[in-house]
Design a protein around this motif. Sequence first.
Motif, PDB file in Angstrom:
ATOM      1  N   MET A  17       0.869  -1.205  -0.145  1.00  0.00           N
ATOM      2  CA  MET A  17       0.086   0.063  -0.061  1.00  0.00           C
ATOM      3  C   MET A  17       1.011   1.305   0.014  1.00  0.00           C
ATOM      4  O   MET A  17       0.609   2.197  -0.799  1.00  0.00           O
ATOM      5  CB  MET A  17      -0.880   0.014   1.120  1.00  0.00           C
ATOM      6  N   ASN A  18       1.844   1.429   0.831  1.00  0.00           N
ATOM      7  CA  ASN A  18       2.753   2.612   1.062  1.00  0.00           C
ATOM      8  C   ASN A  18       4.146   2.224   0.598  1.00  0.00           C
ATOM      9  O   ASN A  18       5.169   2.257   1.143  1.00  0.00           O
ATOM     10  CB  ASN A  18       2.703   3.008   2.649  1.00  0.00           C
ATOM     11  N   THR A  19       4.330   2.205  -0.924  1.00  0.00           N
ATOM     12  CA  THR A  19       5.736   1.691  -1.496  1.00  0.00           C
ATOM     13  C   THR A  19       5.940   3.086  -2.399  1.00  0.00           C
ATOM     14  O   THR A  19       6.533   2.599  -3.486  1.00  0.00           O
ATOM     15  CB  THR A  19       5.599   0.691  -2.207  1.00  0.00           C
ATOM     16  N   ALA A  20       5.320   4.047  -1.951  1.00  0.00           N
ATOM     17  CA  ALA A  20       5.532   5.473  -2.717  1.00  0.00           C
ATOM     18  C   ALA A  20       7.037   5.986  -2.871  1.00  0.00           C
ATOM     19  O   ALA A  20       7.935   5.292  -2.105  1.00  0.00           O
ATOM     20  CB  ALA A  20       4.877   6.714  -1.925  1.00  0.00           C
ATOM     21  N   ASP A  21       7.421   6.581  -3.968  1.00  0.00           N
ATOM     22  CA  ASP A  21       8.884   6.718  -3.979  1.00  0.00           C
ATOM     23  C   ASP A  21       9.155   7.985  -3.072  1.00  0.00           C
ATOM     24  O   ASP A  21       8.372   8.943  -3.063  1.00  0.00           O
ATOM     25  CB  ASP A  21       9.061   7.199  -5.544  1.00  0.00           C
ATOM     26  N   VAL A  22      10.144   7.681  -2.467  1.00  0.00           N
ATOM     27  CA  VAL A  22      10.851   8.866  -1.514  1.00  0.00           C
ATOM     28  C   VAL A  22      12.207   9.129  -1.955  1.00  0.00           C
ATOM     29  O   VAL A  22      12.932   9.611  -1.295  1.00  0.00           O
ATOM     30  CB  VAL A  22      10.919   8.151   0.099  1.00  0.00           C
ATOM     31  N   SER A  23      12.476   9.248  -3.290  1.00  0.00           N
ATOM     32  CA  SER A  23      13.708   9.546  -3.789  1.00  0.00           C
ATOM     33  C   SER A  23      13.845  11.236  -3.751  1.00  0.00           C
ATOM     34  O   SER A  23      14.756  11.795  -3.903  1.00  0.00           O
ATOM     35  CB  SER A  23      13.949   8.874  -4.950  1.00  0.00           C
ATOM     36  N   SER A  24      12.508  11.762  -3.479  1.00  0.00           N
ATOM     37  CA  SER A  24      12.693  13.260  -3.577  1.00  0.00           C
ATOM     38  C   SER A  24      12.992  13.904  -1.809  1.00  0.00           C
ATOM     39  O   SER A  24      12.403  13.561  -1.087  1.00  0.00           O
ATOM     40  CB  SER A  24      11.279  13.638  -3.868  1.00  0.00           C
ATOM     41  N   LEU A  25      13.963  14.991  -1.971  1.00  0.00           N
ATOM     42  CA  LEU A  25      14.048  15.202  -0.643  1.00  0.00           C
ATOM     43  C   LEU A  25      13.071  16.275  -0.135  1.00  0.00           C
ATOM     44  O   LEU A  25      12.807  16.658   1.058  1.00  0.00           O
ATOM     45  CB  LEU A  25      15.538  16.133  -0.747  1.00  0.00           C
ATOM     46  N   GLN A  26      12.125  16.481  -1.082  1.00  0.00           N
ATOM     47  CA  GLN A  26      10.897  17.550  -0.673  1.00  0.00           C
ATOM     48  C   GLN A  26       9.810  16.645  -0.203  1.00  0.00           C
ATOM     49  O   GLN A  26       8.833  17.056   0.614  1.00  0.00           O
ATOM     50  CB  GLN A  26      10.534  18.100  -1.970  1.00  0.00           C
ATOM     51  N   THR A  27       9.896  15.368  -0.011  1.00  0.00           N
ATOM     52  CA  THR A  27       8.933  14.444   0.129  1.00  0.00           C
ATOM     53  C   THR A  27       8.715  14.474   1.718  1.00  0.00           C
ATOM     54  O   THR A  27       9.674  14.602   2.579  1.00  0.00           O
ATOM     55  CB  THR A  27       9.134  12.831   0.138  1.00  0.00           C
ATOM     56  N   VAL A  28       7.515  14.890   2.205  1.00  0.00           N
ATOM     57  CA  VAL A  28       7.181  15.178   3.752  1.00  0.00           C
ATOM     58  C   VAL A  28       6.550  13.808   4.195  1.00  0.00           C
ATOM     59  O   VAL A  28       5.507  13.191   3.728  1.00  0.00           O
ATOM     60  CB  VAL A  28       6.152  16.173   3.830  1.00  0.00           C
ATOM     61  N   SER A  34      14.599  16.455   3.421  1.00  0.00           N
ATOM     62  CA  SER A  34      15.881  17.311   3.257  1.00  0.00           C
ATOM     63  C   SER A  34      16.188  17.766   4.744  1.00  0.00           C
ATOM     64  O   SER A  34      17.032  17.891   5.030  1.00  0.00           O
ATOM     65  CB  SER A  34      15.542  18.546   2.292  1.00  0.00           C
ATOM     66  N   ARG A  35      15.045  18.131   5.548  1.00  0.00           N
ATOM     67  CA  ARG A  35      15.172  18.396   6.737  1.00  0.00           C
ATOM     68  C   ARG A  35      15.873  17.494   7.841  1.00  0.00           C
ATOM     69  O   ARG A  35      16.740  17.815   8.587  1.00  0.00           O
ATOM     70  CB  ARG A  35      13.686  19.169   7.555  1.00  0.00           C
ATOM     71  N   ILE A  36      15.339  16.202   7.491  1.00  0.00           N
ATOM     72  CA  ILE A  36      15.916  15.079   8.318  1.00  0.00           C
ATOM     73  C   ILE A  36      17.346  14.935   7.945  1.00  0.00           C
ATOM     74  O   ILE A  36      18.353  14.773   9.034  1.00  0.00           O
ATOM     75  CB  ILE A  36      15.120  13.823   8.022  1.00  0.00           C
TER      76      ILE A  36
END
Length: 99
Positions: free
Chosen positions: A1-12, A59-61
């Motif tokens: 269900m939650n295999t979204a792409d997190v390759s973006s630093l903007q992902t929250v 990016s904040r992390i």
Amino acid sequence: MNTADVSSLQTVLVKRPGNIASDMDGEKVMLNVKNGKYYNLGEVGGEIWSALDEPVSISRIVQVIQETFDVPAETAEQDVFEFVQSLLAEDLVAIDSGS
């Protein structure tokens, strides 16, 4: 269900409810109430988990990890992406689509 792409630093990201974390000898351990699993988040993972107390961008992390452990940006980025992928795989965090 939650295999979204997190390759973006903007992902929250946001924590999913139902996790209890505590410190043990400088490392953070967590119990997921839903699946009954314990997780040893370690030192870096514990910092990442703490950074997720509020909805936060990757990016904040990365910035927090870089400052806390005095490591190069590339190292922090790689560590954060790997850890976040595992949190998503275990359904412990979600991508915040409201931001």
